[in-house]
Design a protein around this motif. Structure first.
Motif, PDB file in Angstrom:
ATOM      1  N   ASN A   9      33.249  40.899  10.650  1.00 13.44           N
ATOM      2  CA  ASN A   9      32.175  41.367   9.757  1.00 13.44           C
ATOM      3  C   ASN A   9      32.092  42.893   9.688  1.00 13.44           C
ATOM      4  O   ASN A   9      31.011  43.448   9.558  1.00 13.44           O
ATOM      5  N   GLY A  10      33.226  43.549   9.791  1.00  9.60           N
ATOM      6  CA  GLY A  10      33.245  45.001   9.676  1.00  9.60           C
ATOM      7  C   GLY A  10      32.963  45.730  10.964  1.00  9.60           C
ATOM      8  O   GLY A  10      32.963  46.967  10.983  1.00  9.60           O
ATOM      9  N   GLY A  11      32.704  45.001  12.037  1.00  6.49           N
ATOM     10  CA  GLY A  11      32.514  45.627  13.338  1.00  6.49           C
ATOM     11  C   GLY A  11      31.085  45.521  13.839  1.00  6.49           C
ATOM     12  O   GLY A  11      30.313  44.671  13.421  1.00  6.49           O
ATOM     13  N   ILE A  21      30.925  49.948  12.596  1.00  6.18           N
ATOM     14  CA  ILE A  21      32.222  50.507  12.974  1.00  6.18           C
ATOM     15  C   ILE A  21      33.097  49.415  13.572  1.00  6.18           C
ATOM     16  O   ILE A  21      32.661  48.679  14.471  1.00  6.18           O
ATOM     17  N   ALA A  22      34.308  49.350  13.058  1.00  6.25           N
ATOM     18  CA  ALA A  22      35.280  48.379  13.560  1.00  6.25           C
ATOM     19  C   ALA A  22      36.169  49.041  14.606  1.00  6.25           C
ATOM     20  O   ALA A  22      36.679  50.142  14.392  1.00  6.25           O
ATOM     21  N   THR A  23      36.327  48.385  15.714  1.00  4.91           N
ATOM     22  CA  THR A  23      37.218  48.856  16.761  1.00  4.91           C
ATOM     23  C   THR A  23      38.341  47.842  16.943  1.00  4.91           C
ATOM     24  O   THR A  23      38.326  46.756  16.354  1.00  4.91           O
ATOM     25  N   LEU A  24      39.299  48.188  17.767  1.00  6.30           N
ATOM     26  CA  LEU A  24      40.415  47.274  18.023  1.00  6.30           C
ATOM     27  C   LEU A  24      39.919  45.945  18.577  1.00  6.30           C
ATOM     28  O   LEU A  24      40.501  44.899  18.328  1.00  6.30           O
ATOM     29  N   PHE A  25      38.838  45.969  19.319  1.00  2.59           N
ATOM     30  CA  PHE A  25      38.350  44.771  20.001  1.00  2.59           C
ATOM     31  C   PHE A  25      37.222  44.081  19.251  1.00  2.59           C
ATOM     32  O   PHE A  25      36.801  43.002  19.644  1.00  2.59           O
ATOM     33  N   PHE A  26      36.725  44.700  18.203  1.00  2.00           N
ATOM     34  CA  PHE A  26      35.611  44.096  17.472  1.00  2.00           C
ATOM     35  C   PHE A  26      35.714  44.465  16.011  1.00  2.00           C
ATOM     36  O   PHE A  26      35.298  45.553  15.600  1.00  2.00           O
ATOM     37  N   ARG A  27      36.255  43.547  15.202  1.00  4.84           N
ATOM     38  CA  ARG A  27      36.402  43.806  13.766  1.00  4.84           C
ATOM     39  C   ARG A  27      35.663  42.789  12.910  1.00  4.84           C
ATOM     40  O   ARG A  27      35.577  42.972  11.690  1.00  4.84           O
ATOM     41  N   SER A  72      37.804  51.729  11.758  1.00  7.53           N
ATOM     42  CA  SER A  72      37.212  52.141  10.485  1.00  7.53           C
ATOM     43  C   SER A  72      35.701  52.269  10.625  1.00  7.53           C
ATOM     44  O   SER A  72      35.079  51.598  11.444  1.00  7.53           O
ATOM     45  N   VAL A  73      35.144  53.158   9.805  1.00  9.66           N
ATOM     46  CA  VAL A  73      33.696  53.299   9.699  1.00  9.66           C
ATOM     47  C   VAL A  73      33.306  52.689   8.365  1.00  9.66           C
ATOM     48  O   VAL A  73      33.741  53.175   7.311  1.00  9.66           O
ATOM     49  N   ASN A  74      32.518  51.673   8.373  1.00 12.05           N
ATOM     50  CA  ASN A  74      32.198  50.950   7.155  1.00 12.05           C
ATOM     51  C   ASN A  74      30.839  51.390   6.610  1.00 12.05           C
ATOM     52  O   ASN A  74      30.634  52.579   6.407  1.00 12.05           O
ATOM     53  N   ASP A  75      29.902  50.490   6.382  1.00  6.81           N
ATOM     54  CA  ASP A  75      28.613  50.911   5.854  1.00  6.81           C
ATOM     55  C   ASP A  75      27.932  51.896   6.798  1.00  6.81           C
ATOM     56  O   ASP A  75      27.996  51.747   8.018  1.00  6.81           O
ATOM     57  N   MET A  76      27.283  52.898   6.199  1.00  8.46           N
ATOM     58  CA  MET A  76      26.510  53.871   6.975  1.00  8.46           C
ATOM     59  C   MET A  76      25.121  53.957   6.370  1.00  8.46           C
ATOM     60  O   MET A  76      24.922  53.652   5.184  1.00  8.46           O
ATOM     61  N   ALA A  77      24.158  54.368   7.169  1.00  9.42           N
ATOM     62  CA  ALA A  77      22.779  54.376   6.686  1.00  9.42           C
ATOM     63  C   ALA A  77      21.939  55.361   7.480  1.00  9.42           C
ATOM     64  O   ALA A  77      22.323  55.796   8.571  1.00  9.42           O
TER      65      ALA A  77
END
Length: 122
Positions: A106-108, A98-104, A29-34
């Motif tokens: 706090n949203g990635g 960005i959240a990946t399979l290996f790092f999720r 997933s792509v979470n906060d963007m800036a």
């Protein structure tokens, strides 16, 4: 995971530009963007941010002139810039959590685009 920014250029004061930044690669997933910017000799500063559900936040100096938006289906964030001033001249960087399979947690992780130069001058 990569962020690819585009849309910078030379524009006269009062003019407009639209920046785009697209996330690509393998992620959950792509979470906060800036969007952030860094003027010559200055520190990088936050310009605007947007959550995954569309809530936005702006630096006071750009309110009413710059608009951040996103297209979640395209994993893309935009910065519509109008009524540009010379003091808006900077390299603009996009950022996304960005959240990946290996790092999720706090949203990635935070990822950065390569920067795109915006120059406002006559």
């Amino acid at each position: 995971v990569q962020l690819q920014a585009s849309g910078g250029g030379l524009v006269q004061p009062g003019g407009s530009l639209r920046l785009s930044c697209t996330a690509s690669g393998s992620f959950v997933s792509v979470n906060d963007m800036a969007w952030c910017r860094q003027a010559p000799g200055q520190q990088r500063e936050l310009v605007a941010s947007i959550t995954s559900d569309g809530s936005t936040n702006y630096q006071d100096s750009v309110k009413g002139r710059l608009t951040i938006s996103r297209d979640n289906a395209k994993n893309t964030v935009y910065l519509q810039m109008s009524s540009l001033k010379p003091e808006d001249t900077a390299v603009y960087f996009c950022n996304a959590r960005i959240a990946t399979l290996f790092f999720r947690l706090n949203g990635g992780k935070d990822y950065w685009g390569q920067g795109t130069l915006v120059t406002v001058q006559r």
